[in-house]
Design a protein around this motif. Structure first.
Motif, PDB file in Angstrom:
ATOM      1  N   SER A 168     -42.356 -19.460  58.669  1.00  0.00           N
ATOM      2  CA  SER A 168     -41.053 -18.896  59.015  1.00  0.00           C
ATOM      3  C   SER A 168     -41.203 -17.425  59.411  1.00  0.00           C
ATOM      4  O   SER A 168     -42.024 -16.697  58.850  1.00  0.00           O
ATOM      5  CB  SER A 168     -40.080 -19.030  57.849  1.00  0.00           C
ATOM      6  N   PRO A 169     -40.402 -17.000  60.379  1.00  0.00           N
ATOM      7  CA  PRO A 169     -40.476 -15.590  60.794  1.00  0.00           C
ATOM      8  C   PRO A 169     -39.988 -14.677  59.670  1.00  0.00           C
ATOM      9  O   PRO A 169     -39.083 -15.030  58.918  1.00  0.00           O
ATOM     10  CB  PRO A 169     -39.552 -15.524  62.008  1.00  0.00           C
ATOM     11  N   GLY A 170     -40.630 -13.535  59.554  1.00  0.00           N
ATOM     12  CA  GLY A 170     -40.239 -12.565  58.527  1.00  0.00           C
ATOM     13  C   GLY A 170     -40.538 -13.053  57.124  1.00  0.00           C
ATOM     14  O   GLY A 170     -39.771 -12.803  56.196  1.00  0.00           O
ATOM     15  N   SER A 171     -41.638 -13.756  56.964  1.00  0.00           N
ATOM     16  CA  SER A 171     -41.978 -14.283  55.649  1.00  0.00           C
ATOM     17  C   SER A 171     -42.237 -13.151  54.662  1.00  0.00           C
ATOM     18  O   SER A 171     -42.711 -12.077  55.019  1.00  0.00           O
ATOM     19  CB  SER A 171     -43.184 -15.205  55.738  1.00  0.00           C
TER      20      SER A 171
END
Length: 55
Positions: free
Chosen positions: A27-30
């Motif tokens: 997921s983006p911005g993990s």
């Protein structure tokens, strides 16, 4: 709970944590701190599995 049942439960938890880590990493911005904490939990479970497997 038998040792075998306990080992099976630990393996199930380990696999669930692995899947959770992979999902978060994709997921983006993990959250690196969350990932690190989950990996610590996985390591503790793995060590417990290895300890019990030697008995």
């Amino acid at each position: 709970m038998t040792v075998a049942a306990h080992l099976a439960e630990l393996r199930r938890k380990h696999e669930a944590l692995s899947e959770q880590v992979e999902k978060i990493q994709r997921s983006p911005g993990s959250d690196d701190l969350e990932i690190a904490e989950l990996k610590k939990q996985k390591l503790k479970i793995k060590e417990e599995i290895e300890r019990l497997a030697q008995v």
